[in-house]
Scaffold this active site. Sequence first.
Site, PDB file in Angstrom:
ATOM      1  N   LYS A   1     -12.561  -1.568 -16.134  1.00 40.38           N
ATOM      2  CA  LYS A   1     -13.352  -2.004 -17.298  1.00 40.38           C
ATOM      3  C   LYS A   1     -14.511  -2.909 -16.866  1.00 40.38           C
ATOM      4  CE  LYS A   1      -8.992  -2.449 -19.751  1.00 40.38           C
ATOM      5  NZ  LYS A   1      -8.067  -3.509 -20.175  1.00 40.38           N
TER       6      LYS A   1
ATOM      7  N   ARG B   1      -6.022  -4.631   0.104  1.00 40.96           N
ATOM      8  CA  ARG B   1      -6.897  -3.708   0.851  1.00 40.96           C
ATOM      9  C   ARG B   1      -8.090  -3.378  -0.040  1.00 40.96           C
ATOM     10  NH1 ARG B   1      -5.025   1.602   4.074  1.00 40.96           N
ATOM     11  NH2 ARG B   1      -4.426  -0.078   5.480  1.00 40.96           N
TER      12      ARG B   1
ATOM     13  N   HIS C   1      -8.210  -5.425  10.293  1.00 39.69           N
ATOM     14  CA  HIS C   1      -6.887  -5.015   9.781  1.00 39.69           C
ATOM     15  C   HIS C   1      -5.870  -5.846  10.571  1.00 39.69           C
ATOM     16  CE1 HIS C   1      -3.750  -2.785   8.011  1.00 39.69           C
ATOM     17  NE2 HIS C   1      -4.120  -1.543   8.300  1.00 39.69           N
TER      18      HIS C   1
HETATM   19  N1   CP Z   1      -2.189   2.131   9.636  1.00 37.92           N
HETATM   20  C1   CP Z   1      -2.551   2.095   8.336  1.00 37.92           C
HETATM   21  O1   CP Z   1      -3.277   1.202   7.877  1.00 37.92           O
HETATM   22  O2   CP Z   1      -2.024   3.113   7.590  1.00 37.92           O
HETATM   23  P1   CP Z   1      -2.206   3.291   6.034  1.00 37.92           P
HETATM   24  O3   CP Z   1      -3.673   3.557   5.775  1.00 37.92           O
HETATM   25  O4   CP Z   1      -1.320   4.439   5.651  1.00 37.92           O
HETATM   26  O5   CP Z   1      -1.786   1.994   5.378  1.00 37.92           O
END
Ligand code: CP
Length: 301
Positions: free
Chosen positions: A80, A101, A129
């Site tokens: 929205k 994420r 990451h």
């Molecule tokens: N390794 C990893 O980040 O896998 P996903 O994208 O499935 O979370």
Amino acid sequence: MKHKSLVSIDDYTKDDYLKIIEKAAHFEKNPVQNILNGKVIATLFFEPSTRTRLSFESAVNKLGGKIIGFTDAASSSVQKGESLKDTIKTVANYSDLIVMRHPVEGSARYASEVSNVPVVNAGDGANQHPTQTLLDLYSIYKTQGTLENLNIFMVGDLKYGRTVHSLLMAMSHFNPTFNFISPEFLKMPKEYKLFLDSKGIKYYEHEDFTEYIKEADIVYMTRVQKERFSDPIEYEKVKDVYILRNEMLKGTKENLKVLHPLPRVNEINVDVDDNPKAYYFEQALNGVYTRQAIIATILDL
Ligand code: CP
């Protein structure tokens, strides 16, 4: 530990990495404990995920906590027009820790700055990451018995692959030698090579790896990140440049392990899966113990 949130792998020191590895080993021995009783962990996934989200959720469930969150921003009020700031401030009211994420680089740092609870970066665009890196460190330590002085091959998409960027920074504490294998278009970005230069760490770049693989302790394969390409023709040109096949592992070092953050597309042939040097599914399992260790560390449990 400088920060409560874990946004970039360099939020943690070498000593922090070693403590996480030690805790992950403890959780591997005792994965079911009730230390998160009464705690709520939010998982906000603005991008698809299998391993990161489900291993976090598995980790929380085994520790007696509860999970809230979404797997698709389209099912949230982001649809929205709600801003990331308002989303994070709201979810922070409902939870003790946020795992996020997001496709935009820097979004996790921003979320950590507006949140009242710690934020864990589960991947922000092509940037970082860090929880993947900590499970990679745990996997390397478990299989090699050390993190020091290893010859690490990174293969594939070194430009957009956030896992290799975080892993390079973490391993730089342990005197590695790096071999980067990628097509010209997907080379390791200059800033990471300047970082290695500043630390006096050796690295070599190749376009082919069959002739060098016999020297490797770790081969870290990566998927070409289709979702980061603006031009589909460029993706088609490079998507299948490197395919690791079982026959290529003949004559390699006894201790060699093949890692991959997964998902794979074509870059590791399925005939590698039964080779004892293939370690990527065990690596994904190590994600549960490592994420238990990260949560317990951040929440001081
Ligand atoms: N390794 C990893 O980040 O896998 P996903 O994208 O499935 O979370």
